[in-house]
Design a protein around this motif. Structure first.
Motif, mmCIF file in Angstrom:
data_model
loop_
_atom_site.group_PDB
_atom_site.id
_atom_site.type_symbol
_atom_site.label_atom_id
_atom_site.label_comp_id
_atom_site.label_asym_id
_atom_site.label_seq_id
_atom_site.Cartn_x
_atom_site.Cartn_y
_atom_site.Cartn_z
ATOM 1 N N ALA A 73 2.580 -0.099 1.239
ATOM 2 C CA ALA A 73 3.611 0.889 1.534
ATOM 3 C C ALA A 73 4.345 1.295 0.258
ATOM 4 O O ALA A 73 4.524 0.474 -0.651
ATOM 5 C CB ALA A 73 4.604 0.324 2.554
ATOM 6 N N ALA A 77 -0.357 3.407 -0.044
ATOM 7 C CA ALA A 77 -0.399 4.144 1.216
ATOM 8 C C ALA A 77 0.281 5.493 1.048
ATOM 9 O O ALA A 77 1.227 5.645 0.282
ATOM 10 C CB ALA A 77 0.294 3.354 2.329
ATOM 11 N N SER A 94 2.618 8.513 1.389
ATOM 12 C CA SER A 94 4.014 8.694 1.765
ATOM 13 C C SER A 94 4.237 10.155 2.083
ATOM 14 O O SER A 94 3.766 11.036 1.381
ATOM 15 C CB SER A 94 4.924 8.276 0.612
ATOM 16 O OG SER A 94 6.257 8.609 0.877
ATOM 17 N N GLU A 121 7.567 7.959 9.474
ATOM 18 C CA GLU A 121 8.911 7.557 9.087
ATOM 19 C C GLU A 121 9.913 7.856 10.200
ATOM 20 O O GLU A 121 9.708 8.732 11.041
ATOM 21 C CB GLU A 121 9.335 8.296 7.807
ATOM 22 C CG GLU A 121 8.356 8.144 6.656
ATOM 23 C CD GLU A 121 8.258 6.723 6.163
ATOM 24 O OE1 GLU A 121 9.252 5.980 6.308
ATOM 25 O OE2 GLU A 121 7.197 6.345 5.643
#
Length: 430
Positions: free
Chosen positions: A141, A241, A243, A315
């Motif tokens: 992440a 990853a 974003s 998110e």
């Protein structure tokens, strides 16, 4: 440290991710020395890096399938990364200069293409072990790093790993086991290894920088009894990853109810271009995507449909833009749809629908989206990490390179970089 003799990464796709060994004194003179290594990510071959963690084994060579691959590894050190084909391979460790028949430790390991492995020589000469530890270089992440502890010390007992105090991240790790990988926030931390039974600090490294998107394997090796205990830190570039990734779809109904509407066709989420910047500078980026949808154009416009794009879909701050499909056709038969956020008049993007020129029952859908929503917000495209300049290689003194220790100011540890890329091309098999 060891030198690769055979199938190195040089001349392969792995060549851009070189090995660097950084040996530096710890903040406290009473603490042992760290050795830090960096290796490349996996490719279509298996990547294998050897860790020399046997304090009394002296210099060793590594044979793979009867062929000398690494020569002259001293304790504590790591090798460059070998690129090996898929399948079973026989690893044999011998005293430097000895024949493969004189192996002091050996094992056969199955390797899978595209994976990365550490092969570690651990324990004491009387009972050496060659253990394999697969490395997880999967997606990390944004803003995170990945860390794991391997207890390779035969006499230190179970160890606890603490990061900047607090409770142990990894409690009671026994020899020669490894923990699972854990993701933690990137940044500067203090690393402490405590004896589980006595809570005595046996290894420590203050102000260790963990870089985002990087996998760290920490090896506690050597012995407490003879003060040979060391920490080997192997840092590997993991896969970052995405974003700000977006999800897009054609949904039934109008934008007012698009959140609960059925998805009629999935669309590729828009991404910003990653090529060179041309023309006028500092313009806001535009994300785009193209999808050939398996629905006829007439079928889509015959009923109420809308195009919905969800920014930062994974998110909590996810926002959606939407446009209802309808309007006036252009001279070329295309339909332009304005995309806006709910209750906003500002244009956030555009969807262009047109009958496919190749398939009569398909529709071409192009999405164009401003990477910054009106009034600010999340970006659409995946973040791209800035490349960190590679440090200039510095040749250490011979005694420093062999022992892995440096003399210097305790308050500002001296750093020496040993770059094997410059040595491999000049190294010949013994």
């Amino acid at each position: 440290m060891g030198y690769l003799i055979g199938r190195t990464l040089l001349g392969r796709r792995w060549c851009c991710a070189s090995l660097a060994i950084l040996a530096f004194a710890l903040m406290s003179a009473a603490m042992p020395t760290n050795v830090i290594a960096q290796e490349g990510a996996a490719s279509d071959e298996a990547g294998v890096l050897m860790v020399h963690g046997a304090a009394d084994a002296g210099e060793v060579d590594l044979y793979v399938d009867g062929s000398l691959e690494v020569s002259g590894m001293s304790y504590p050190s790591v090798s460059d990364t070998l690129a090996l084909p898929d399948g079973d391979h026989e690893f044999a460790v011998v005293p430097t200069g000895a024949a493969v028949e004189e192996a002091i430790a050996s094992t056969t390991l199955p390797l899978a293409a595209g994976e990365t492995y550490h092969v570690a020589l651990l324990g004491l000469v009387a009972d050496l072990q060659v253990n394999v530890y697969p490395v997880d270089l999967g997606p990390i992440a944004p803003g995170q790093s990945r860390i794991r502890l391997i207890n390779g010390s035969p006499d230190a007992g179970p160890l606890d790993l603490l990061l900047s105090g607090g409770d142990p991240l990894f409690p009671s790790v026994a020899f020669p086991s490894e923990t699972d990988h854990a993701e933690i926030g990137a940044g500067t931390i203090d690393i402490e290894l405590l004896a589980t039974d006595s809570e005595t600090v046996v290894l420590a490294n203050a102000e260790t920088e963990l870089v985002t998107g990087t996998v760290y394997n920490l090896y506690a090796v050597g012995q407490l009894a003879d003060d040979s205990l060391r920490l080997i830190q192997v840092a590997s570039s993991g896969e970052t990853a995405a974003s700000g990734a977006s999800e897009a779809a054609i949904v039934g109904g109008t934008c007012a109810g698009s959140g609960e509407a059925d998805v009629v066709a999935q669309l590729n989420g828009p991404l910003s271009a990653s090529g060179d910047s041309l023309g006028t500078a500092d313009l806001p980026p535009v994300a785009s995507s193209f999808t050939a949808v398996g629905l006829a154009f007439d079928e889509i416009i015959a009923a109420e449909h809308a195009v919905r794009v969800t920014r930062d879909a994974a998110e909590s701050s996810a926002t959606a833009v939407c446009g209802e499909i309808g309007g006036v056709l252009t001279e070329t038969g295309s339909l332009f749809i304005a995309l806006r956020e709910a209750n906003q008049r500002d244009l956030a993007g555009m969807a262009i629908l047109a009958p496919s020129a190749l398939e009569p029952d398909a529709t071409d859908v192009t999405l164009l989206l401003t990477a910054e929503p009106p009034g600010g917000g999340s970006t659409v495209a995946a973040d791209t990490a800035e490349a960190t300049p590679e440090p200039t290689a510095t040749e250490p003194a011979a005694d420093e390179a062999e022992a892995g220790t440096l003399e210097g100011d305790d308050s500002v540890p001296e750093i020496v970089v040993i770059d094997n890329r410059d040595r491999d091309s000049d190294t010949e098999a013994p």
